[in-house]
Design an enzyme around this catalytic site. Structure first.
Site, short mmCIF file in Angstrom:
data_model
loop_
_atom_site.label_atom_id
_atom_site.label_comp_id
_atom_site.label_asym_id
_atom_site.label_seq_id
_atom_site.Cartn_x
_atom_site.Cartn_y
_atom_site.Cartn_z
N PRO A 87 0.87 -1.26 -0.06
CA PRO A 87 -0.10 0.09 0.07
C PRO A 87 0.73 1.30 -0.07
O PRO A 87 0.35 2.28 -0.12
CB PRO A 87 -0.79 -0.02 1.43
N GLU A 114 1.47 -8.33 8.20
CA GLU A 114 1.43 -6.86 8.06
C GLU A 114 2.24 -6.32 7.15
O GLU A 114 2.73 -5.15 7.25
CB GLU A 114 1.77 -6.36 9.68
N ARG A 152 -1.78 -7.79 -21.22
CA ARG A 152 -2.84 -7.40 -22.39
C ARG A 152 -2.15 -6.45 -23.23
O ARG A 152 -2.56 -6.21 -24.47
CB ARG A 152 -4.10 -6.77 -22.05
N ASP A 167 -7.77 2.42 -26.02
CA ASP A 167 -8.39 2.24 -24.74
C ASP A 167 -8.50 3.43 -24.09
O ASP A 167 -7.85 4.46 -24.25
CB ASP A 167 -7.35 1.28 -23.81
C1 JDQ Z 1 0.50 -6.69 1.16
C2 JDQ Z 1 -1.19 -5.09 5.02
C3 JDQ Z 1 -1.43 -3.75 6.93
C4 JDQ Z 1 -0.24 -4.08 4.55
C5 JDQ Z 1 0.64 -7.52 3.31
C6 JDQ Z 1 1.33 -7.68 2.17
N1 JDQ Z 1 -2.87 -1.38 -2.87
C7 JDQ Z 1 -2.61 -2.38 -1.99
N2 JDQ Z 1 -3.47 -2.63 -0.94
N3 JDQ Z 1 -2.95 -3.23 -0.25
C8 JDQ Z 1 -1.94 -4.08 -0.76
C9 JDQ Z 1 -1.62 -3.31 -1.66
C10 JDQ Z 1 -0.97 -4.77 0.12
C11 JDQ Z 1 -0.08 -5.50 -0.78
C12 JDQ Z 1 0.70 -6.50 -0.08
C13 JDQ Z 1 -0.45 -6.25 2.01
C14 JDQ Z 1 -1.28 -5.35 1.40
N4 JDQ Z 1 -0.35 -6.69 3.21
C15 JDQ Z 1 -1.59 -6.26 4.39
C16 JDQ Z 1 -1.80 -4.77 6.11
C17 JDQ Z 1 -0.63 -2.81 6.64
C18 JDQ Z 1 -0.15 -2.96 5.09
#
Ligand code: JDQ
Length: 248
Positions: A87, A114, A152, A167
């Site tokens: 994220p 996490e 794609r 697109d």
């Molecule tokens: C992981 C999590 C709390 C991560 C563990 C690995 N765009 C996007 N949203 N979520 C992710 C990507 C993502 C990607 C990899 C992931 C979430 N988590 C859970 C929980 C904090 C950070």
């Protein structure tokens, strides 16, 4: 292109890649996929891939050793893009997808719990990607989103009838509406311009609808969309004809 995915849920990723366009893309030789489980590289008796966070707190963290061994087994002598799904990454969009098509080899690290031990990121990761501002339980769905959007675009994956250049987002605007037969469905008629089929008229109608939809739904896109003088004239008409019934 070669795409390797590192995940403690290999079945989910393999299953998804064996369907539809992704399967066709493999058959066509445009891409080959590998799916790897860091658990297979864990050396302890319980094959642990996670551990408690230093400093305390809830949840678990992906251990660095199995992940690193797994990635190093994939990334041998070529230097692939090693992409961590997180994220906290750069927001994924059509432009990022297009840029990734220039790579010969992508390694996507999914992660879980996490998150991942920071030292993996520091030592191996070359890109960090987020697919949007929401938190999922792991990187598998984000990795599949990135793979789908990139594959794609590869040459030979879609028929000639579908041009990536047309697109949504490739020209920076939303797409015009689409219709097929019948010409009338539950009292709703296909616009006359499309049924009559004069090419120039159809093109103008589609461009107007693209501009109108973008103006109403995603005006933020105009900040980056390249517009012609004709586009500007059409936009002015759309803005001035504010009495029109709003379309969804
Ligand atoms: C992981 C999590 C709390 C991560 C563990 C690995 N765009 C996007 N949203 N979520 C992710 C990507 C993502 C990607 C990899 C992931 C979430 N988590 C859970 C929980 C904090 C950070």
């Amino acid at each position: 292109m070669r795409i390797d995915v590192v995940t403690i849920f290999p079945e989910i990723v393999s299953q998804a890649l064996d369907f539809s366009i992704m399967a066709r893309a493999q058959d066509a030789g445009a891409v080959s996929f590998g799916v790897h489980n860091p658990r297979d590289f864990a050396e302890d008796a319980h094959r642990m891939v996670d551990d408690a966070p230093y400093g305390g707190g809830a949840g678990m963290v992906m251990k660095p050793e199995p992940l690193t061994a797994c990635i190093e087994a994939i990334a041998r002598d070529d230097n692939p893009a090693i992409i961590l799904m997180t994220p906290q990454g750069e927001r994924f969009d059509q432009e990022t997808a297009r840029r990734l098509t220039a790579q010969d080899h992508l390694v996507l690290i999914c992660g879980h719990y996490e998150g991942t031990d920071e030292r993996v990121r520091e030592s191996l990761v070359t890109h960090e990607i987020s697919i949007g501002d929401y938190v999922l339980t792991g990187g598998e769905l984000p990795a599949l989103v990135v793979i789908d959007a990139v594959v794609r675009l590869l040459p030979g994956v879609r028929g000639d009838s579908t041009s990536a250049a047309r697109d949504s987002f490739e020209d920076g605007l939303l797409e015009h509406p689409h219709y097929t037969r019948p010409p009338e469905f539950r009292g709703m008629r296909v616009p006359d311009t499309l049924v009559e089929g004069d090419h120039a008229d159809v093109d103008r109608w589609r461009r107007r609808m693209s501009l109108q939809r973008t103006l109403r739904r995603r005006p933020d896109l105009f900040a980056r969309a390249p517009l012609s003088d004709d586009d500007r004239d059409l936009l002015a008409e759309i803005v001035l004809s504010g009495t029109q019934k709003r379309r969804r």
